[in-house]
Design a protein around this motif. Structure first.
Motif, PDB file in Angstrom:
ATOM      1  N   ASP A   1      88.619  66.853  25.589  1.00 21.63           N
ATOM      2  CA  ASP A   1      87.449  67.915  25.522  1.00 21.63           C
ATOM      3  C   ASP A   1      87.713  68.503  24.101  1.00 21.63           C
ATOM      4  O   ASP A   1      88.640  69.651  24.090  1.00 21.63           O
ATOM      5  N   THR A   2      86.627  68.577  23.451  1.00 20.95           N
ATOM      6  CA  THR A   2      86.532  69.076  21.974  1.00 20.95           C
ATOM      7  C   THR A   2      86.461  70.552  22.152  1.00 20.95           C
ATOM      8  O   THR A   2      86.555  71.292  21.169  1.00 20.95           O
ATOM      9  N   HIS A   3      85.566  71.207  23.008  1.00 22.44           N
ATOM     10  CA  HIS A   3      85.632  72.547  23.071  1.00 22.44           C
ATOM     11  C   HIS A   3      85.507  73.078  24.846  1.00 22.44           C
ATOM     12  O   HIS A   3      84.799  73.068  25.607  1.00 22.44           O
TER      13      HIS A   3
ATOM     14  N   GLY B   1     102.180  68.451  32.709  1.00 22.29           N
ATOM     15  CA  GLY B   1     103.047  67.590  31.875  1.00 22.29           C
ATOM     16  C   GLY B   1     102.245  66.655  31.105  1.00 22.29           C
ATOM     17  O   GLY B   1     102.437  65.952  30.080  1.00 22.29           O
ATOM     18  N   ASN B   2     101.077  66.124  31.564  1.00 27.54           N
ATOM     19  CA  ASN B   2     100.247  64.891  30.922  1.00 27.54           C
ATOM     20  C   ASN B   2      99.099  65.768  30.476  1.00 27.54           C
ATOM     21  O   ASN B   2      98.277  65.082  30.000  1.00 27.54           O
ATOM     22  N   THR B   3      99.091  67.059  30.094  1.00 32.84           N
ATOM     23  CA  THR B   3      98.115  67.683  29.273  1.00 32.84           C
ATOM     24  C   THR B   3      98.556  68.299  27.816  1.00 32.84           C
ATOM     25  O   THR B   3      99.652  68.953  27.784  1.00 32.84           O
ATOM     26  N   THR B   4      97.930  67.946  26.945  1.00 26.80           N
ATOM     27  CA  THR B   4      97.997  68.495  25.355  1.00 26.80           C
ATOM     28  C   THR B   4      96.983  69.337  24.949  1.00 26.80           C
ATOM     29  O   THR B   4      95.747  69.148  25.393  1.00 26.80           O
ATOM     30  N   ILE B   5      97.520  70.521  24.608  1.00 26.69           N
ATOM     31  CA  ILE B   5      96.248  71.702  24.185  1.00 26.69           C
ATOM     32  C   ILE B   5      96.487  71.968  22.704  1.00 26.69           C
ATOM     33  O   ILE B   5      97.448  72.103  22.148  1.00 26.69           O
ATOM     34  N   HIS B   6      95.105  72.156  21.945  1.00 29.34           N
ATOM     35  CA  HIS B   6      95.041  72.349  20.786  1.00 29.34           C
ATOM     36  C   HIS B   6      94.264  73.761  20.605  1.00 29.34           C
ATOM     37  O   HIS B   6      93.431  73.905  21.601  1.00 29.34           O
ATOM     38  N   CYS B   7      94.628  74.225  19.487  1.00 28.81           N
ATOM     39  CA  CYS B   7      93.498  75.537  19.139  1.00 28.81           C
ATOM     40  C   CYS B   7      93.195  75.468  17.615  1.00 28.81           C
ATOM     41  O   CYS B   7      93.694  76.044  17.200  1.00 28.81           O
ATOM     42  N   GLN B   8      92.143  74.711  17.623  1.00 25.60           N
ATOM     43  CA  GLN B   8      91.624  74.424  16.325  1.00 25.60           C
ATOM     44  C   GLN B   8      90.280  74.077  16.336  1.00 25.60           C
ATOM     45  O   GLN B   8      89.336  74.085  17.252  1.00 25.60           O
ATOM     46  N   ASP B   9      89.602  73.789  15.128  1.00 23.27           N
ATOM     47  CA  ASP B   9      88.187  73.467  15.118  1.00 23.27           C
ATOM     48  C   ASP B   9      87.883  72.273  15.864  1.00 23.27           C
ATOM     49  O   ASP B   9      88.435  71.135  15.600  1.00 23.27           O
ATOM     50  N   GLY B  10      86.841  72.334  16.828  1.00 24.85           N
ATOM     51  CA  GLY B  10      86.773  71.172  17.786  1.00 24.85           C
ATOM     52  C   GLY B  10      86.181  69.962  17.118  1.00 24.85           C
ATOM     53  O   GLY B  10      86.343  68.996  17.655  1.00 24.85           O
ATOM     54  N   TRP B  11      85.454  70.176  16.005  1.00 22.36           N
ATOM     55  CA  TRP B  11      84.728  68.995  15.331  1.00 22.36           C
ATOM     56  C   TRP B  11      86.003  68.153  14.671  1.00 22.36           C
ATOM     57  O   TRP B  11      85.583  66.731  14.199  1.00 22.36           O
ATOM     58  N   LEU B  12      87.158  68.627  14.349  1.00 24.96           N
ATOM     59  CA  LEU B  12      88.141  67.899  14.058  1.00 24.96           C
ATOM     60  C   LEU B  12      89.025  67.180  14.763  1.00 24.96           C
ATOM     61  O   LEU B  12      89.794  65.933  14.466  1.00 24.96           O
ATOM     62  N   LEU B  13      88.853  67.192  16.091  1.00 24.44           N
ATOM     63  CA  LEU B  13      89.539  66.723  16.909  1.00 24.44           C
ATOM     64  C   LEU B  13      89.472  64.961  17.315  1.00 24.44           C
ATOM     65  O   LEU B  13      90.616  64.436  17.117  1.00 24.44           O
ATOM     66  N   PRO B  14      88.240  64.622  17.065  1.00 20.84           N
ATOM     67  CA  PRO B  14      88.340  62.887  17.061  1.00 20.84           C
ATOM     68  C   PRO B  14      89.028  62.327  16.005  1.00 20.84           C
ATOM     69  O   PRO B  14      89.769  61.527  16.208  1.00 20.84           O
ATOM     70  N   LYS B  15      88.808  62.943  14.981  1.00 17.98           N
ATOM     71  CA  LYS B  15      89.787  62.257  13.703  1.00 17.98           C
ATOM     72  C   LYS B  15      90.965  62.575  13.781  1.00 17.98           C
ATOM     73  O   LYS B  15      91.949  61.756  13.303  1.00 17.98           O
ATOM     74  N   ALA B  16      91.503  63.842  14.604  1.00 16.40           N
ATOM     75  CA  ALA B  16      92.898  64.215  14.483  1.00 16.40           C
ATOM     76  C   ALA B  16      93.594  63.307  15.394  1.00 16.40           C
ATOM     77  O   ALA B  16      94.933  63.199  15.343  1.00 16.40           O
ATOM     78  N   VAL B  17      93.080  62.850  16.893  1.00 11.62           N
ATOM     79  CA  VAL B  17      93.642  62.287  17.820  1.00 11.62           C
ATOM     80  C   VAL B  17      93.255  61.030  18.387  1.00 11.62           C
ATOM     81  O   VAL B  17      94.040  60.449  18.970  1.00 11.62           O
ATOM     82  N   LEU B  18      92.475  60.483  17.646  1.00 11.11           N
ATOM     83  CA  LEU B  18      91.929  59.026  17.761  1.00 11.11           C
ATOM     84  C   LEU B  18      92.399  58.245  16.791  1.00 11.11           C
ATOM     85  O   LEU B  18      92.413  58.317  15.654  1.00 11.11           O
ATOM     86  N   PRO B  19      92.704  56.717  17.186  1.00 16.60           N
ATOM     87  CA  PRO B  19      92.785  56.442  18.686  1.00 16.60           C
ATOM     88  C   PRO B  19      94.101  56.855  19.189  1.00 16.60           C
ATOM     89  O   PRO B  19      95.111  57.038  18.866  1.00 16.60           O
ATOM     90  N   THR B  20      93.909  56.926  20.492  1.00 18.61           N
ATOM     91  CA  THR B  20      94.851  57.278  21.605  1.00 18.61           C
ATOM     92  C   THR B  20      95.700  55.841  22.061  1.00 18.61           C
ATOM     93  O   THR B  20      95.168  54.998  21.942  1.00 18.61           O
ATOM     94  N   LYS B  21      96.934  56.043  22.533  1.00 22.79           N
ATOM     95  CA  LYS B  21      97.617  54.878  23.035  1.00 22.79           C
ATOM     96  C   LYS B  21      96.822  54.383  24.223  1.00 22.79           C
ATOM     97  O   LYS B  21      96.976  52.867  24.447  1.00 22.79           O
ATOM     98  N   GLU B  22      96.199  55.022  24.881  1.00 21.10           N
ATOM     99  CA  GLU B  22      95.332  54.717  26.087  1.00 21.10           C
ATOM    100  C   GLU B  22      94.155  54.043  25.581  1.00 21.10           C
ATOM    101  O   GLU B  22      93.436  54.468  24.747  1.00 21.10           O
ATOM    102  N   LYS B  23      93.872  52.882  25.846  1.00 18.62           N
ATOM    103  CA  LYS B  23      92.787  51.889  25.530  1.00 18.62           C
ATOM    104  C   LYS B  23      91.299  52.353  26.022  1.00 18.62           C
ATOM    105  O   LYS B  23      90.273  52.247  25.465  1.00 18.62           O
ATOM    106  N   ARG B  24      91.383  53.044  27.056  1.00 20.16           N
ATOM    107  CA  ARG B  24      90.191  53.746  27.692  1.00 20.16           C
ATOM    108  C   ARG B  24      90.205  55.285  27.632  1.00 20.16           C
ATOM    109  O   ARG B  24      91.145  55.980  27.604  1.00 20.16           O
ATOM    110  N   ILE B  25      88.981  55.778  27.139  1.00 17.10           N
ATOM    111  CA  ILE B  25      88.958  57.437  26.857  1.00 17.10           C
ATOM    112  C   ILE B  25      87.561  57.721  27.075  1.00 17.10           C
ATOM    113  O   ILE B  25      86.549  57.242  26.663  1.00 17.10           O
ATOM    114  N   VAL B  26      87.684  59.088  27.773  1.00 22.07           N
ATOM    115  CA  VAL B  26      86.336  59.793  27.690  1.00 22.07           C
ATOM    116  C   VAL B  26      86.477  60.929  26.746  1.00 22.07           C
ATOM    117  O   VAL B  26      87.349  61.892  26.671  1.00 22.07           O
ATOM    118  N   VAL B  27      85.382  61.070  26.027  1.00 20.62           N
ATOM    119  CA  VAL B  27      85.405  62.239  24.992  1.00 20.62           C
ATOM    120  C   VAL B  27      84.261  63.267  25.172  1.00 20.62           C
ATOM    121  O   VAL B  27      83.160  62.821  25.403  1.00 20.62           O
TER     122      VAL B  27
END
Length: 285
Positions: free
Chosen positions: A39-41, A134-160
């Motif tokens: 969830d970017t925003h 425990g399975n939640t990670t929280i960031h506080c940054q520009d939401g537009w940067l998140l796809p580049k910052a965290v993808l790809p994930t180890k999980e093969k299926r993702i909802v953005v």
């Protein structure tokens, strides 16, 4: 950045957005393999409809309130309604879940939730609301940067979920760029864009840009509360879904007429069509 979603929590746009999210996650969790949710925003995750912000606008009174009061709603929205009922001890509607809370309830221990909220005050509340997860990670940054910052994930299926405040004129363009970046990094990603329906000319440019994106499939679903040719503000909202689960279109064809009847006057209408890999176009009034 001045936008605070607390003023708009539970309005008709939230109802559409959160029903779509709940259906996608419900469909994905029918298989055992883990999924990720980004969830970017994200906002704060939980809203008090009796607090000053929501009371000042009263938008929830024409959104979640009539739906919450509707007897025997369609079974497809039961997961969404059940989450709201669990937050409210009696039948009095006071607390409303944001997208992060909906994801948290519907996802499983093997799944991973990634939340980002740039607003400094809201990010602190978000961290407090999810401090025991425990399975939640929280960031506080520009939401537009998140796809580049965290993808790809180890999980093969993702909802953005891309759900910006739309305070800046270029945010529809940034939505397209964010979707493109997400698909570039994980081609199978289910990418959701929520957007307001105000100026149709601007939206037509948005649609054309999306048609030229790198998404393998792109579904558009819209719910209009007011005629689109007026300047009264938020006339409706829409959802762009890249790589939608195969049952989602048929579910929305069932749900959108129901939501139109519950949330709108005679001026309301709904629309579903494919921007990429067009299969069918259906418009109802």
């Amino acid at each position: 950045m001045n936008y605070r979603h607390a003023f708009h929590a539970g309005n008709h746009a939230d109802v559409l957005k959160h029903i779509v999210i709940s259906r996608i996650i419900t469909l994905l969790t029918q298989k055992d393999t883990p999924i990720a949710y980004l969830d970017t925003h994200a906002g704060i995750g939980l809203y008090d409809l009796q607090a000053s912000e929501a009371s000042r606008t009263g938008e929830w009174l024409e959104g979640i309130k009539p739906l919450f009061d509707t007897p025997n709603p369609p079974a497809l929205i039961t997961p969404y309604i059940d989450i709201i009922k669990a937050l409210n001890i009696s039948n009095t509607l006071r607390y409303y879940p944001g997208s992060p809370t909906i994801a948290k309830v519907l996802m499983r221990p093997q799944d991973h939730i990634i939340l980002n909220e740039k607003h400094p005050e809201d990010s602190l509340v978000l961290k407090k609301n999810f401090k025991h997860d425990g399975n939640t990670t929280i960031h506080c940054q520009d939401g537009w940067l998140l796809p580049k910052a965290v993808l790809p994930t180890k999980e093969k299926r993702i909802v953005v979920l891309i759900d910006p405040p739309f305070e800046q004129e270029n945010e529809l363009e940034l939505c397209v760029k964010s979707l493109t970046e997400s698909i570039k990094r994980m081609r199978q990603a289910i990418v959701i864009i929520w957007y307001p329906i105000k100026d149709q000319k601007t939206l037509n440019h948005f649609y054309n840009s999306l048609k030229q994106s790198n998404a393998p499939k792109l579904l558009k679903a819209e719910l209009m509360i007011k005629p689109t040719d007026n300047d009264l503000g938020l006339n409706g909202s829409g959802m762009i879904i890249a790589n939608p689960p195969w049952k989602l279109e048929s579910e929305l064809l069932s749900l959108l007429p129901f939501l139109t009847n519950v949330l709108t006057e005679d001026t309301g209408k709904w629309q579903i069509n494919w921007l990429i890999e067009e299969v069918s176009t259906v418009t109802k009034k």
